[in-house]
Design an enzyme around this catalytic site. Structure first.
Site, PDB file in Angstrom:
ATOM      1  N   ASP A  55       0.810  -1.227   0.000  1.00  0.00           N
ATOM      2  CA  ASP A  55       0.000   0.000   0.000  1.00  0.00           C
ATOM      3  C   ASP A  55       0.836   1.268   0.000  1.00  0.00           C
ATOM      4  O   ASP A  55       0.437   2.289   0.565  1.00  0.00           O
ATOM      5  CB  ASP A  55      -0.965   0.011   1.202  1.00  0.00           C
ATOM      6  N   GLY A 102      -4.609  -4.341  -3.672  1.00  0.00           N
ATOM      7  CA  GLY A 102      -5.578  -3.293  -4.007  1.00  0.00           C
ATOM      8  C   GLY A 102      -4.785  -2.059  -4.390  1.00  0.00           C
ATOM      9  O   GLY A 102      -4.109  -1.478  -3.546  1.00  0.00           O
ATOM     10  N   GLY A 156     -10.846  -3.231   3.705  1.00  0.00           N
ATOM     11  CA  GLY A 156     -11.414  -2.141   4.495  1.00  0.00           C
ATOM     12  C   GLY A 156     -10.882  -2.091   5.923  1.00  0.00           C
ATOM     13  O   GLY A 156     -11.293  -1.242   6.720  1.00  0.00           O
TER      14      GLY A 156
HETATM   15  P1  GDP Z   1      -0.702   0.294  -3.565  1.00  0.00           P
HETATM   16  O1  GDP Z   1      -1.308  -0.972  -3.086  1.00  0.00           O
HETATM   17  O2  GDP Z   1       0.770   0.347  -3.309  1.00  0.00           O
HETATM   18  O3  GDP Z   1      -1.033   0.637  -4.984  1.00  0.00           O
HETATM   19  O4  GDP Z   1      -1.334   1.461  -2.656  1.00  0.00           O
HETATM   20  P2  GDP Z   1      -2.889   1.620  -2.226  1.00  0.00           P
HETATM   21  O5  GDP Z   1      -3.639   2.123  -3.404  1.00  0.00           O
HETATM   22  O6  GDP Z   1      -3.387   0.395  -1.567  1.00  0.00           O
HETATM   23  O7  GDP Z   1      -2.760   2.698  -1.083  1.00  0.00           O
HETATM   24  C1  GDP Z   1      -2.240   3.957  -1.314  1.00  0.00           C
HETATM   25  C2  GDP Z   1      -3.313   5.001  -0.985  1.00  0.00           C
HETATM   26  O8  GDP Z   1      -2.740   6.281  -0.870  1.00  0.00           O
HETATM   27  C3  GDP Z   1      -4.370   5.149  -2.062  1.00  0.00           C
HETATM   28  O9  GDP Z   1      -5.592   5.458  -1.473  1.00  0.00           O
HETATM   29  C4  GDP Z   1      -3.866   6.305  -2.914  1.00  0.00           C
HETATM   30  O10 GDP Z   1      -4.900   7.004  -3.580  1.00  0.00           O
HETATM   31  C5  GDP Z   1      -3.263   7.152  -1.852  1.00  0.00           C
HETATM   32  N1  GDP Z   1      -2.110   7.961  -2.273  1.00  0.00           N
HETATM   33  C6  GDP Z   1      -1.096   7.628  -3.107  1.00  0.00           C
HETATM   34  N2  GDP Z   1      -0.151   8.580  -3.124  1.00  0.00           N
HETATM   35  C7  GDP Z   1      -0.562   9.536  -2.250  1.00  0.00           C
HETATM   36  C8  GDP Z   1       0.010  10.757  -1.775  1.00  0.00           C
HETATM   37  O11 GDP Z   1       1.096  11.165  -2.154  1.00  0.00           O
HETATM   38  N3  GDP Z   1      -0.719  11.441  -0.830  1.00  0.00           N
HETATM   39  C9  GDP Z   1      -1.933  11.027  -0.380  1.00  0.00           C
HETATM   40  N4  GDP Z   1      -2.563  11.753   0.527  1.00  0.00           N
HETATM   41  N5  GDP Z   1      -2.489   9.874  -0.805  1.00  0.00           N
HETATM   42  C10 GDP Z   1      -1.807   9.141  -1.707  1.00  0.00           C
HETATM   43  P1  IMO Z   2      -0.918  -4.211  -2.190  1.00  0.00           P
HETATM   44  O1  IMO Z   2      -0.483  -4.743  -3.524  1.00  0.00           O
HETATM   45  C1  IMO Z   2      -0.882  -4.665   2.139  1.00  0.00           C
HETATM   46  C2  IMO Z   2      -0.864  -8.752   3.704  1.00  0.00           C
HETATM   47  C3  IMO Z   2      -2.103  -9.175   4.459  1.00  0.00           C
HETATM   48  C4  IMO Z   2      -1.469 -10.117   5.472  1.00  0.00           C
HETATM   49  C5  IMO Z   2      -0.387 -10.806   4.656  1.00  0.00           C
HETATM   50  C6  IMO Z   2      -0.787 -12.154   4.098  1.00  0.00           C
HETATM   51  O2  IMO Z   2      -2.207  -3.507  -2.225  1.00  0.00           O
HETATM   52  O3  IMO Z   2       0.178  -3.425  -1.566  1.00  0.00           O
HETATM   53  P2  IMO Z   2      -2.367 -12.828   2.068  1.00  0.00           P
HETATM   54  O4  IMO Z   2      -3.816 -12.578   1.815  1.00  0.00           O
HETATM   55  O5  IMO Z   2      -1.470 -12.271   1.009  1.00  0.00           O
HETATM   56  O6  IMO Z   2      -2.057 -14.265   2.355  1.00  0.00           O
HETATM   57  O7  IMO Z   2      -2.050 -12.050   3.439  1.00  0.00           O
HETATM   58  O8  IMO Z   2      -0.088  -9.927   3.584  1.00  0.00           O
HETATM   59  N1  IMO Z   2      -1.116  -8.236   2.335  1.00  0.00           N
HETATM   60  C7  IMO Z   2      -1.071  -6.932   2.015  1.00  0.00           C
HETATM   61  N2  IMO Z   2      -0.893  -5.854   2.786  1.00  0.00           N
HETATM   62  N3  IMO Z   2      -1.022  -4.532   0.795  1.00  0.00           N
HETATM   63  C8  IMO Z   2      -1.182  -5.619   0.007  1.00  0.00           C
HETATM   64  O9  IMO Z   2      -1.197  -5.543  -1.337  1.00  0.00           O
HETATM   65  C9  IMO Z   2      -1.251  -6.886   0.621  1.00  0.00           C
HETATM   66  N4  IMO Z   2      -1.423  -8.145   0.164  1.00  0.00           N
HETATM   67  C10 IMO Z   2      -1.319  -8.958   1.215  1.00  0.00           C
HETATM   68  O10 IMO Z   2      -2.731  -8.090   5.056  1.00  0.00           O
HETATM   69  O11 IMO Z   2      -0.837  -9.369   6.481  1.00  0.00           O
HETATM   70 MG    MG Z   3      -2.856  -1.615  -1.800  1.00  0.00          MG
END
Ligand code: GDP
Ligand code: IMO
Ligand code: MG
Length: 423
Positions: free
Chosen positions: A13, A40, A301
């Site tokens: 994330d 996600g 969530g």
């Molecule tokens: P990913 O899994 O690495 O693609 O990251 P996620 O999408 O799960 O989580 C990153 C969250 O931070 C998302 O809700 C993005 O819209 C948000 N986001 C990304 N870059 C920035 C930033 O520079 N500032 C803020 N406030 N939100 C960001």
């Molecule tokens: P993105 O690509 C954050 C975490 C789960 C759990 C562990 C194992 O959005 O960064 P799993 O379902 O993979 O067997 O769960 O890994 N996890 C993530 N945490 N971002 C993700 O993906 C994750 N994918 C798995 O929360 O701790």
């Molecule tokens: Mg993510």
């Protein structure tokens, strides 16, 4: 022929989706390398917010071809829903190809994921319950059903029957849980596969042809290096390799074809699920970061655990992955803090640790060594140039560069496309 890897340097994330979308503007192909619907990836464009689980984040750039690589495990209902949603929002999905070697996540994998978590009682990993772990376990144990199996009905029937039999033995005898109905699963799979079959192809050939033609390609990883099955905080990890090495393997790209490894890090730490997090803040500051960063899982969530930037973990991921440049995201989340901390080492029983040990029991009681810096107390979300960032924010970025051991080339000051500053 250059390939760029975009990978998470922490616990997922970090904003990999946003960076992939941004860099896809100067690429012709994006290949997703690992993970499944546990991921996600959020991308904010002028068409709204997109939450992608399986489809590469390059899909939101017209003219970019997208590939789901061999290292991904595919949950067909999620894929079908994602394709439908994108098509409804006017995105051309004909640009997607799926590796014939990618494995399927089947409903029995999700069921096993849930049952195994229940059995761990008190020692749960906190998985996303999407069946990813059991699907990768089947892959390695050579029990997997792959995308290519969907292309031949006789093969699919035969293989699926064997797997359903062996899973039912486990459900009945180990978990005393309801068994899987073969015909129901087979019919469901066939129905879902209908629209997806034309997309299945040997993507390693597609990717290598593109590289041979001199195309710029991006490899998008899921998860983060600290969740890596080998070098993460095992067993509190995911079941694939979200690393630069894993990216090559999952995408079908050879290491010498990679010219850049972009490590995406957030300006602080978050983690979903269980496992050590030395810099965790179980206080008002942690809650403030959660609220300002909207730190709730894209897939489940769940509120994400929050803490200050962990330089020990960052150095480890920077080195093991050969990170050549960094995108530091969510810097704006720290805009209101008087002081900001960076963890530069762990203290444990009088000694200082500079790497995350294999045996997590040896990390119990570890406390962070902090570098405390003055905050910048200024809204950065409207800034559009790196040089306009407040001096204190630039100093903070400098400390993080030292920790990771690579230069920060991009800074995120908000979720939108224009809120990414290039240096
Ligand atoms: P990913 O899994 O690495 O693609 O990251 P996620 O999408 O799960 O989580 C990153 C969250 O931070 C998302 O809700 C993005 O819209 C948000 N986001 C990304 N870059 C920035 C930033 O520079 N500032 C803020 N406030 N939100 C960001
Ligand atoms: P993105 O690509 C954050 C975490 C789960 C759990 C562990 C194992 O959005 O960064 P799993 O379902 O993979 O067997 O769960 O890994 N996890 C993530 N945490 N971002 C993700 O993906 C994750 N994918 C798995 O929360 O701790
Ligand atoms: Mg993510």
């Amino acid at each position: 022929m250059p390939a760029t890897i975009i990978m998470g340097g922490q616990w997922g994330d970090e904003g990999k989706g946003k960076l992939t979308d941004a860099l896809a503007g100067s690429a012709s192909m994006v290949v997703r390398a690992n993970g499944g619907s546990n991921a996600g990836h959020t991308v904010k464009t002028d068409k709204g917010v997109f939450k992608l689980h399986l489809i590469p984040s390059g899909i939101l750039n017209d003219d970019v071809d997208c590939v789901i690589g061999a290292g991904v495990v595919v949950d067909l209902p999620t894929l079908a829903e994602e394709l439908r949603d994108l098509a409804n929002r006017g995105i051309d999905i004909s640009r997607l190809r799926i590796s014939d070697r990618a494995h399927l996540v089947l409903p029995y994998h999700a069921q096993l994921d849930r049952l195994e978590e229940q059995r761990r009682e008190g020692e749960e990993i906190g998985t996303t319950l999407r069946g990813n772990g059991p699907a990768y376990a089947d892959k390695v144990a050579r029990h997997g059903i792959r995308m290519c199996d969907l292309l031949d009905d006789a093969i699919l029937r035969r293989k699926l029957a064997i797997e359903v039999d062996s899973k039912n033995a486990i459900f009945a005898n180990v978990f005393h849980a309801p068994e899987v109905d073969f015909m129901e699963l087979y019919n469901e799979l066939n129905e879902l596969a209908e629209g997806i079959r034309p997309l299945i192809t040997p993507t390693e050939v597609v990717v290598q042809d593109a590289l041979a033609d001199g195309a710029n390609i991006l490899i998008e990883c899921a998860q983060g290096a600290m969740l890596d099955i080998d070098y993460g905080t095992y067993p509190y990890v995911t079941s694939s390799s979200p690393t630069a090495a894993g990216a090559c393997q999952g995408a079908g790209v050879a290491p010498p074809q990679v010219t850049r490894v972009l490590g995406v890090y957030k300006a602080y730490s978050t983690r979903v699920g269980a496992g050590p997090m030395v810099t965790e803040l179980n206080d008002e500051t942690g809650e403030l970061i959660r609220q300002r960063g909207n730190e709730y899982g894209t897939t489940t969530g769940r509120p994400r655990r929050t803490g200050w930037f962990d330089g020990v973990a960052a150095r480890q991921s920077g080195r093991l992955n050969g990170v050549t440049e960094v995108a530091l995201t969510l810097v704006d989340v720290l805009d209101t803090f008087e002081n900001v901390n960076v963890c530069t080492g762990y203290h444990l029983s009088g000694a200082e640790l500079h790497h995350v040990p294999a045996q997590l029991d040896n990390l119990v009681g570890a406390t962070p060594e902090w570098a405390t810096l003055p905050g910048w107390n200024q809204d950065t979300t409207e800034l559009r140039s790196f040089n306009d960032l407040p001096e204190n924010a630039q100093a903070y970025i400098g400390v993080i560069e030292e920790q990771i051991g690579a230069p920060v080339k991009y800074v995120g000051v908000g979720p939108a496309r224009e809120q990414l500053l290039s240096r």
